[in-house]
Design a protein around this motif. Structure first.
Motif, PDB file in Angstrom:
ATOM      1  N   HIS A 203       1.884   5.703   2.623  1.00 52.39           N
ATOM      2  CA  HIS A 203       3.133   5.664   1.865  1.00 52.39           C
ATOM      3  C   HIS A 203       3.659   4.233   1.730  1.00 52.39           C
ATOM      4  O   HIS A 203       4.657   4.018   1.036  1.00 52.39           O
TER       5      HIS A 203
ATOM      6  N   GLU B 227       4.787   2.678   4.362  1.00 52.98           N
ATOM      7  CA  GLU B 227       5.732   2.508   5.470  1.00 52.98           C
ATOM      8  C   GLU B 227       5.064   1.711   6.591  1.00 52.98           C
ATOM      9  O   GLU B 227       3.947   2.023   7.003  1.00 52.98           O
TER      10      GLU B 227
ATOM     11  N   GLY C   4      12.731   2.151   7.518  1.00 50.59           N
ATOM     12  CA  GLY C   4      13.311   1.303   6.494  1.00 50.59           C
ATOM     13  C   GLY C   4      12.502   0.088   6.106  1.00 50.59           C
ATOM     14  O   GLY C   4      12.902  -0.666   5.222  1.00 50.59           O
TER      15      GLY C   4
ATOM     16  N   MET D 239       8.963  -1.494   4.584  1.00 51.47           N
ATOM     17  CA  MET D 239       7.776  -1.146   3.813  1.00 51.47           C
ATOM     18  C   MET D 239       7.045  -2.419   3.416  1.00 51.47           C
ATOM     19  O   MET D 239       7.630  -3.505   3.371  1.00 51.47           O
TER      20      MET D 239
ATOM     21  N   VAL E  35       4.705   3.557  -2.739  1.00 49.75           N
ATOM     22  CA  VAL E  35       5.953   3.083  -2.140  1.00 49.75           C
ATOM     23  C   VAL E  35       7.146   3.555  -2.965  1.00 49.75           C
ATOM     24  O   VAL E  35       8.163   4.002  -2.423  1.00 49.75           O
ATOM     25  N   GLY E  36       7.026   3.451  -4.293  1.00 51.70           N
ATOM     26  CA  GLY E  36       8.115   3.913  -5.145  1.00 51.70           C
ATOM     27  C   GLY E  36       8.404   5.391  -4.963  1.00 51.70           C
ATOM     28  O   GLY E  36       9.568   5.806  -4.878  1.00 51.70           O
TER      29      GLY E  36
ATOM     30  N   ARG F 102       7.754   7.175  -2.296  1.00 52.85           N
ATOM     31  CA  ARG F 102       8.319   7.384  -0.960  1.00 52.85           C
ATOM     32  C   ARG F 102       9.791   7.008  -0.916  1.00 52.85           C
ATOM     33  O   ARG F 102      10.600   7.688  -0.277  1.00 52.85           O
ATOM     34  N   CYS F 103      10.122   5.920  -1.593  1.00 51.88           N
ATOM     35  CA  CYS F 103      11.532   5.542  -1.664  1.00 51.88           C
ATOM     36  C   CYS F 103      12.349   6.646  -2.334  1.00 51.88           C
ATOM     37  O   CYS F 103      13.466   6.965  -1.903  1.00 51.88           O
TER      38      CYS F 103
ATOM     39  N   GLU G  98      11.742   9.766  -2.235  1.00 47.74           N
ATOM     40  CA  GLU G  98      11.872  10.885  -1.303  1.00 47.74           C
ATOM     41  C   GLU G  98      12.889  10.602  -0.199  1.00 47.74           C
ATOM     42  O   GLU G  98      13.635  11.486   0.222  1.00 47.74           O
ATOM     43  N   LYS G  99      12.905   9.358   0.249  1.00 49.31           N
ATOM     44  CA  LYS G  99      13.689   9.023   1.433  1.00 49.31           C
ATOM     45  C   LYS G  99      15.141   8.647   1.128  1.00 49.31           C
ATOM     46  O   LYS G  99      16.043   8.961   1.909  1.00 49.31           O
ATOM     47  N   LEU G 100      15.355   7.956   0.008  1.00 53.30           N
ATOM     48  CA  LEU G 100      16.698   7.443  -0.275  1.00 53.30           C
ATOM     49  C   LEU G 100      17.575   8.525  -0.897  1.00 53.30           C
ATOM     50  O   LEU G 100      17.125   9.320  -1.709  1.00 53.30           O
TER      51      LEU G 100
END
Length: 272
Positions: free
Chosen positions: A43, A45, A60, A62, A93-94, A96-97, A99-101
């Motif tokens: 991901h 991370e 937080g 990456m 990465v995009g 995952r961001c 999903e997480k943010l």
């Protein structure tokens, strides 16, 4: 030459002062592609090793591109490397961001002294008044690494490289910056770059000395064969910024696929 190779002709004239119609172009070693980097999962991370767990996620943080090590190339810089590093994992990465943010989520307040360490480092180098110019220290570092940690290496030469880089590290506090300005200060920028590169050089040469095999661009003439039994693993390095000493550890290579539709491909010797 000016019609067929105008770019090369101009580059040689601007940077080397060479007229290609009369003089040969000087060739110097440079960096083509970085292998290794900040360890991440697929991901993007960043992961670290904590209490024996080599895949502990750093919340937080990456990394992507050549700065990251996602463990997909087998320490081989050739063959679609930039494509997969930037396009595939940049997209990962995009996602995952996404999903997480959380939109409009509240964030913890920064500490009152947040950023003070960075500003202190910046001011330390801007006001550095030692006796050795940055260019002189940088050239020593470059020559030491080229002499002792080039593509083809041996244990004794790498051990010499560790000692030579330790001397550069010891002499680095004597750096001198002559430009104190805050506008277009290339002297300061080069000094900050040197400080970053010095840390990377130390862990690179110590990691190379520690790895007693040949793999990818790491070619040990005293250990010419790849050793999957003992060295099918990533080198991890932590650098003590006070002493300049590196601590070495390892994390495994994850060779399993994430689907039942594709069988894992076992490692194989690269031959021509």
């Amino acid at each position: 030459l000016h019609e067929r190779l105008p770019g090369i002709s101009d580059t040689a004239r601007i940077f080397a002062g060479v007229d290609v119609t009369k003089q040969p172009i000087p060739v110097l070693p440079t960096c083509h592609y970085n292998m290794g980097g900040i360890p991440t999962n697929y991901h993007g991370e960043v992961v670290t090793k904590v209490n024996g767990n080599p895949d502990e996620i750093v919340p937080g943080l990456m990394a992507v591109g050549e700065a990251a090590c996602v463990s997909v190339h087998g320490a081989n810089r050739l063959g679609s490397n930039s494509l997969i590093d930037l396009v595939v994992f940049g997209r990962a990465v995009g996602l995952r961001c996404g999903e997480k943010l959380q939109a409009n989520a509240s964030q913890r307040s920064l500490a009152k002294d947040a950023g003070d360490d960075h500003l202190a480092r910046f001011d330390k180098f801007r006001n550095a008044s030692g006796g050795t110019p940055t260019a002189e220290l940088r050239e020593r570092m470059q020559r030491d690494m080229q002499d002792t940690c080039a593509v083809y290496r041996t244990g004794p030469v790498l051990a010499e490289g560790v000692e030579r880089m330790a001397r550069v590290w010891a002499d680095a506090p004597d750096v001198r910056v002559t430009d104190r300005s805050l506008i277009w200060n290339t002297d300061l920028v080069e000094t900050l770059e040197f400080d970053n590169l010095l840390a990377q050089a130390v862990v690179t040469v110590e990691g190379a000395l520690n790895r007693t095999e040949s793999r990818g661009a790491h070619a040990r003439e005293d250990f010419p064969d790849r050793d999957d039994v003992n060295w099918m693993k990533h080198t991890l390095a932590w650098l003590d910024m006070k002493t300049g000493k590196a601590r070495i550890d390892y994390r495994p290579v994850h060779s399993n696929t994430m689907t039942n539709e594709v069988e894992p491909i076992p490692p194989k010797k690269r031959v021509y």
